[in-house]
Design a protein around this motif. Structure first.
Motif, PDB file in Angstrom:
ATOM      1  N   LEU A  12       1.788  11.648   7.902  1.00 29.06           N
ATOM      2  CA  LEU A  12       2.641  10.499   7.253  1.00 29.06           C
ATOM      3  C   LEU A  12       3.973  10.465   7.481  1.00 29.06           C
ATOM      4  O   LEU A  12       4.479   9.311   7.664  1.00 29.06           O
ATOM      5  CB  LEU A  12       2.395  10.608   5.749  1.00 29.06           C
ATOM      6  N   TRP A  51       5.563   7.043   9.187  1.00 20.94           N
ATOM      7  CA  TRP A  51       6.699   6.365   8.711  1.00 20.94           C
ATOM      8  C   TRP A  51       8.117   6.405   9.209  1.00 20.94           C
ATOM      9  O   TRP A  51       9.077   5.863   8.738  1.00 20.94           O
ATOM     10  CB  TRP A  51       6.532   6.523   7.170  1.00 20.94           C
ATOM     11  N   TYR A  74      -0.775   0.002   3.542  1.00 17.55           N
ATOM     12  CA  TYR A  74      -1.336   0.855   4.771  1.00 17.55           C
ATOM     13  C   TYR A  74      -2.402   1.875   4.315  1.00 17.55           C
ATOM     14  O   TYR A  74      -3.437   1.875   4.956  1.00 17.55           O
ATOM     15  CB  TYR A  74      -0.059   1.731   5.235  1.00 17.55           C
ATOM     16  N   TYR A 133      10.544   6.060   6.116  1.00 17.52           N
ATOM     17  CA  TYR A 133      10.581   7.414   5.846  1.00 17.52           C
ATOM     18  C   TYR A 133      11.963   7.595   5.115  1.00 17.52           C
ATOM     19  O   TYR A 133      11.975   8.280   3.835  1.00 17.52           O
ATOM     20  CB  TYR A 133      10.652   8.151   7.260  1.00 17.52           C
ATOM     21  N   LEU A 173       3.621   0.961   1.251  1.00 11.90           N
ATOM     22  CA  LEU A 173       2.728   2.327   1.399  1.00 11.90           C
ATOM     23  C   LEU A 173       1.386   1.977   1.044  1.00 11.90           C
ATOM     24  O   LEU A 173       0.285   2.502   1.840  1.00 11.90           O
ATOM     25  CB  LEU A 173       3.368   3.183   0.542  1.00 11.90           C
ATOM     26  N   PHE A 199       7.269  12.388   0.699  1.00 10.46           N
ATOM     27  CA  PHE A 199       5.977  12.616   1.244  1.00 10.46           C
ATOM     28  C   PHE A 199       5.195  13.726   0.977  1.00 10.46           C
ATOM     29  O   PHE A 199       4.112  13.794   0.529  1.00 10.46           O
ATOM     30  CB  PHE A 199       6.138  12.320   2.758  1.00 10.46           C
ATOM     31  N   VAL A 258       0.489   7.763  -5.343  1.00 11.50           N
ATOM     32  CA  VAL A 258       1.615   6.866  -5.253  1.00 11.50           C
ATOM     33  C   VAL A 258       2.320   6.389  -6.399  1.00 11.50           C
ATOM     34  O   VAL A 258       3.430   6.403  -6.600  1.00 11.50           O
ATOM     35  CB  VAL A 258       0.929   5.716  -4.186  1.00 11.50           C
ATOM     36  N   HIS A 278       8.425  -0.983  -1.721  1.00 12.78           N
ATOM     37  CA  HIS A 278       8.214   0.226  -0.914  1.00 12.78           C
ATOM     38  C   HIS A 278       6.623   0.707  -1.401  1.00 12.78           C
ATOM     39  O   HIS A 278       5.919   0.983  -0.351  1.00 12.78           O
ATOM     40  CB  HIS A 278       9.208   1.313  -1.297  1.00 12.78           C
ATOM     41  N   GLU A 279       6.548   0.680  -2.591  1.00 16.95           N
ATOM     42  CA  GLU A 279       5.157   1.012  -3.015  1.00 16.95           C
ATOM     43  C   GLU A 279       4.218   0.069  -2.539  1.00 16.95           C
ATOM     44  O   GLU A 279       3.189   0.522  -2.126  1.00 16.95           O
ATOM     45  CB  GLU A 279       5.032   0.805  -4.622  1.00 16.95           C
TER      46      GLU A 279
END
Length: 140
Positions: free
Chosen positions: A65, A69, A125, A19, A122, A28, A109, A118-119
């Motif tokens: 979210l 995270w 998930y 996060y 994310l 987010f 995204v 990181h992409e």
């Protein structure tokens, strides 16, 4: 071990939550806002949201979210355990609905322009979660 509140100093040697690594609430919030802009224009997905305004759904997803995270636990404090499959059970979620959801989330995204690692974390998930929500293979 609990995650420190967003913006709290990270102790030497401690790893910030995902996060915090990707920018916390502002990131987010951008993700969820962009996603619901797509949902609002999607005739299949839009009918799954009973509210006239998508604002309440947007807030629920944002809180979920954030908590998932490593951000604040506001979602559980207000709504209890996420129980995602149970909460989505009343809706007709077939592969078409899943793919539409993923298409709008992919756009959201991509708009974040995160670092590749990181992409990928994310997206992995979100992709798994979308597949898990399918509750019928009957077409509308």
């Amino acid at each position: 071990m609990t995650t420190p509140p967003p913006g709290a100093p990270v102790l030497p040697g401690a790893t910030p939550s995902f996060y915090d690594q990707i920018g916390g609430r502002p990131t987010f919030a951008r993700l969820v806002r962009r996603f619901y802009e797509g949902v609002a224009q999607d005739d299949v997905l839009r009918e799954m949201y009973p509210e006239e305004d998508l604002g309440p759904a947007e807030e629920r997803l944002l809180l979920f979210l954030e908590q998932y995270w490593g951000g604040p636990g506001t979602y559980s404090a207000h709504r209890g355990h996420p129980r995602l499959r149970m909460r989505h059970a009343p809706f007709h979620i077939d592969p078409d609905a899943r793919d539409r959801w993923l298409r709008h989330m992919r756009d959201a995204v991509d708009a974040l322009e995160l670092a590749p690692l990181h992409e990928q974390v994310l997206w992995d998930y979100l992709d798994r979660a979308a597949h898990a929500m399918v509750n019928t293979f009957e077409r509308r």
